[in-house]
Design a protein around this motif. Structure first.
Motif, PDB file in Angstrom:
ATOM      1  N   PRO A   1      -9.175   3.769   3.607  1.00  0.00           N
ATOM      2  CA  PRO A   1      -8.084   2.969   3.030  1.00  0.00           C
ATOM      3  C   PRO A   1      -8.204   1.470   3.257  1.00  0.00           C
ATOM      4  N   GLN A   2      -9.138   1.055   4.121  1.00  0.00           N
ATOM      5  CA  GLN A   2      -9.307  -0.383   4.348  1.00  0.00           C
ATOM      6  C   GLN A   2     -10.289  -0.991   3.376  1.00  0.00           C
ATOM      7  N   VAL A   3     -11.356  -0.261   3.083  1.00  0.00           N
ATOM      8  CA  VAL A   3     -12.482  -0.839   2.351  1.00  0.00           C
ATOM      9  C   VAL A   3     -12.084  -1.019   0.883  1.00  0.00           C
ATOM     10  N   TYR A   4     -11.725  -2.248   0.527  1.00  0.00           N
ATOM     11  CA  TYR A   4     -11.221  -2.579  -0.801  1.00  0.00           C
ATOM     12  C   TYR A   4     -10.050  -1.664  -1.164  1.00  0.00           C
ATOM     13  N   GLY A   5      -9.276  -1.280  -0.143  1.00  0.00           N
ATOM     14  CA  GLY A   5      -8.195  -0.317  -0.353  1.00  0.00           C
ATOM     15  C   GLY A   5      -6.821  -0.903  -0.082  1.00  0.00           C
ATOM     16  N   LEU A   6      -5.851  -0.017   0.088  1.00  0.00           N
ATOM     17  CA  LEU A   6      -4.457  -0.445   0.152  1.00  0.00           C
ATOM     18  C   LEU A   6      -3.975  -0.870   1.531  1.00  0.00           C
ATOM     19  N   ALA A   7      -4.711  -0.536   2.583  1.00  0.00           N
ATOM     20  CA  ALA A   7      -4.207  -0.799   3.935  1.00  0.00           C
ATOM     21  C   ALA A   7      -3.898  -2.275   4.155  1.00  0.00           C
ATOM     22  N   SER A   8      -4.824  -3.140   3.751  1.00  0.00           N
ATOM     23  CA  SER A   8      -4.592  -4.559   4.017  1.00  0.00           C
ATOM     24  C   SER A   8      -3.484  -5.112   3.120  1.00  0.00           C
ATOM     25  N   LEU A   9      -3.347  -4.540   1.931  1.00  0.00           N
ATOM     26  CA  LEU A   9      -2.265  -4.969   1.040  1.00  0.00           C
ATOM     27  C   LEU A   9      -0.903  -4.652   1.664  1.00  0.00           C
ATOM     28  N   VAL A  10      -0.771  -3.478   2.257  1.00  0.00           N
ATOM     29  CA  VAL A  10       0.484  -3.107   2.922  1.00  0.00           C
ATOM     30  C   VAL A  10       0.779  -4.072   4.071  1.00  0.00           C
ATOM     31  N   LEU A  11      -0.230  -4.348   4.887  1.00  0.00           N
ATOM     32  CA  LEU A  11      -0.022  -5.260   6.018  1.00  0.00           C
ATOM     33  C   LEU A  11       0.361  -6.653   5.526  1.00  0.00           C
TER      34      LEU A  11
ATOM     35  N   VAL B   1       9.278   9.262   6.267  1.00  0.00           N
ATOM     36  CA  VAL B   1       7.898   9.205   6.746  1.00  0.00           C
ATOM     37  C   VAL B   1       7.020   9.266   5.498  1.00  0.00           C
ATOM     38  N   VAL B   2       6.255   8.218   5.272  1.00  0.00           N
ATOM     39  CA  VAL B   2       5.544   8.048   4.002  1.00  0.00           C
ATOM     40  C   VAL B   2       4.033   8.085   4.214  1.00  0.00           C
ATOM     41  N   SER B   3       3.331   8.844   3.387  1.00  0.00           N
ATOM     42  CA  SER B   3       1.869   8.747   3.337  1.00  0.00           C
ATOM     43  C   SER B   3       1.467   8.044   2.051  1.00  0.00           C
ATOM     44  N   LEU B   4       0.665   7.002   2.199  1.00  0.00           N
ATOM     45  CA  LEU B   4       0.097   6.309   1.046  1.00  0.00           C
ATOM     46  C   LEU B   4      -1.372   6.744   1.009  1.00  0.00           C
ATOM     47  N   VAL B   5      -1.724   7.497  -0.017  1.00  0.00           N
ATOM     48  CA  VAL B   5      -3.011   8.183  -0.041  1.00  0.00           C
ATOM     49  C   VAL B   5      -4.074   7.349  -0.768  1.00  0.00           C
ATOM     50  N   SER B   6      -5.232   7.219  -0.162  1.00  0.00           N
ATOM     51  CA  SER B   6      -6.360   6.491  -0.755  1.00  0.00           C
ATOM     52  C   SER B   6      -7.572   7.408  -0.896  1.00  0.00           C
ATOM     53  N   GLY B   7      -8.499   7.024  -1.756  1.00  0.00           N
ATOM     54  CA  GLY B   7      -9.811   7.663  -1.727  1.00  0.00           C
ATOM     55  C   GLY B   7     -10.667   6.931  -0.708  1.00  0.00           C
ATOM     56  N   GLY B   8     -11.676   7.574  -0.175  1.00  0.00           N
ATOM     57  CA  GLY B   8     -12.592   6.904   0.763  1.00  0.00           C
ATOM     58  C   GLY B   8     -11.898   6.457   2.028  1.00  0.00           C
TER      59      GLY B   8
ATOM     60  N   SER C   1       0.830   7.479  -9.219  1.00  0.00           N
ATOM     61  CA  SER C   1       0.831   6.292 -10.062  1.00  0.00           C
ATOM     62  C   SER C   1      -0.533   6.098 -10.678  1.00  0.00           C
ATOM     63  N   ARG C   2      -0.580   5.183 -11.634  1.00  0.00           N
ATOM     64  CA  ARG C   2      -1.832   4.945 -12.343  1.00  0.00           C
ATOM     65  C   ARG C   2      -2.644   3.842 -11.677  1.00  0.00           C
ATOM     66  N   MET C   3      -3.874   3.686 -12.141  1.00  0.00           N
ATOM     67  CA  MET C   3      -4.704   2.607 -11.622  1.00  0.00           C
ATOM     68  C   MET C   3      -4.037   1.266 -11.911  1.00  0.00           C
ATOM     69  N   HIS C   4      -4.388   0.241 -11.148  1.00  0.00           N
ATOM     70  CA  HIS C   4      -3.853  -1.112 -11.314  1.00  0.00           C
ATOM     71  C   HIS C   4      -2.381  -1.215 -10.935  1.00  0.00           C
ATOM     72  N   GLU C   5      -1.822  -0.202 -10.288  1.00  0.00           N
ATOM     73  CA  GLU C   5      -0.429  -0.333  -9.850  1.00  0.00           C
ATOM     74  C   GLU C   5      -0.386  -0.385  -8.320  1.00  0.00           C
ATOM     75  N   GLU C   6      -1.416  -0.986  -7.749  1.00  0.00           N
ATOM     76  CA  GLU C   6      -1.557  -0.985  -6.287  1.00  0.00           C
ATOM     77  C   GLU C   6      -0.382  -1.665  -5.589  1.00  0.00           C
ATOM     78  N   VAL C   7       0.032  -2.820  -6.105  1.00  0.00           N
ATOM     79  CA  VAL C   7       1.111  -3.560  -5.441  1.00  0.00           C
ATOM     80  C   VAL C   7       2.411  -2.755  -5.510  1.00  0.00           C
ATOM     81  N   MET C   8       2.640  -2.136  -6.650  1.00  0.00           N
ATOM     82  CA  MET C   8       3.822  -1.301  -6.817  1.00  0.00           C
ATOM     83  C   MET C   8       3.810  -0.162  -5.795  1.00  0.00           C
ATOM     84  N   ARG C   9       2.655   0.476  -5.665  1.00  0.00           N
ATOM     85  CA  ARG C   9       2.525   1.598  -4.727  1.00  0.00           C
ATOM     86  C   ARG C   9       2.798   1.155  -3.288  1.00  0.00           C
TER      87      ARG C   9
END
Lengths: 216, 216
Positions: free
Chosen positions: A65-75, A56-63, A35-43
């Motif tokens: 995944p917690q630090v300004y990343g998607l982990a907390s959004l998923v939770l 079984v799903v992997s949601l891939v991040s750079g750096g 997906s493209r940037m700014h589609e974090e919620v969709m992802r």
């Protein structure tokens, strides 16, 4: 290794294009959603949906995944919208401050603070309150998400009221990736390199004890 | 992967016992020097000596080698004692704050500060100055090197003057290793678990926006 194994064990891999491309050798034969940037919620939503479907799903991040990343959004989404039977595993990674600092020498050998300069979700006052506290507390400071050059200049000017012009400043773009750029300058001169700063850049500002060794 | 490859390419591997044991499958047939705690300077000097002799040397750390680790010590010794032709490569890693936070959920999704509470090389006043700045700046705080319970209690009491008793506190010992211990409590109750805290423990104190989800 934990991240590699997790991706290998997944049948669905979801991520921002750039990051998915970095692991192209691991994802053969899997269902891949780029997906493209700014589609974090969709992802994040899609990852939850697919997991609820039994994948079984992997949601891939750079750096990391917690630090300004998607982990907390998923939770947060699991908490608000259901899916609480899922127990996502967060695999820590090398956050940009550590990658950048490794290229600069080792400026993070002392107490440090990580501050997000994006004013999309946080207002300027809160950002500057944090910058002031970190500068006053003599923390080595790592600045992330340099979206607005105005905010960056304001933050650096504020730091300059606490630290001398000779304080080392490291500018690192795309650490460990194609197009890597690493530069050491100081608080008095860093503005000359303002054009080098973009979304993939981390700035590290030394504290009262940081010194430059052999010009690098 | 970079770390694994570097160790594979080395003919000498030097490190603190515990960490060398974690990579025993990678070091077969190499010259291995296992040392005890508090022999950091010896380890760094030996690494430099062996490298000057023409060996490819890996100096192994836990977490990230910069964060209160050996990387800066090696650079400092090279700078002071010679060996400047050597260009050590620092390979970043997952520092304890990130590993601990991944086990707790994702409390490091906001601005955070990492503070060393060891008063072996830094005096108590400087430590408390940093704690106060981080607490006042509403940073999520990760506390490292919990050698002195007195200093820890002082630091937590200071943080409690800025944050409510219900502020989440995570206690993580041996993240991702044998004997892992993960607990979520709060600023009002954390002292009950003081006995669980040792040198391998990281404490994470939430900020005004941190919340606990599903009790974990």
């Amino acid at each position: 290794m934990a991240a590699i194994n997790a991706i290998r064990d997944s049948d669905v891999v979801i991520g921002y294009n750039t990051y998915v491309n970095l692991i192209s050798d691991l994802i053969n034969g899997k269902e891949v959603v780029r997906s493209r940037m700014h589609e974090e919620v969709m992802r994040a939503r899609l990852a939850i949906e697919k997991a609820l479907d039994g994948h079984v799903v992997s949601l891939v991040s750079g750096g990391d995944p917690q630090v300004y990343g998607l982990a907390s959004l998923v939770l947060e989404l699991l908490n608000k919208e259901g899916g609480l039977d899922l127990r996502p595993t967060i695999i820590p990674g090398v956050t940009a401050a550590l990658a950048a600092a490794a290229r600069l020498g080792a400026p993070l050998n002392m107490d440090f603070a990580v501050i997000n300069l994006s004013n999309l979700l946080v207002n300027d006052e809160e950002i500057m309150m944090r910058v002031k506290a970190a500068a006053g507390g003599d923390f080595v400071i790592a600045l992330y998400n340099l979206i607005s050059k105005d905010v960056l200049v304001k933050a650096m000017n504020l730091i300059s009221t606490f630290r001398s012009a000779s304080t080392p400043v490291g500018i690192v773009r795309n650490a460990y990736r194609d197009g890597e750029f690493v530069l050491t300058t100081n608080l008095g001169n860093w503005m000359r390199y303002l054009e080098a700063v973009d979304m993939n850049t981390t700035l590290i500002i030394g504290n009262s004890r940081t010194y430059v060794y052999r010009g690098s």
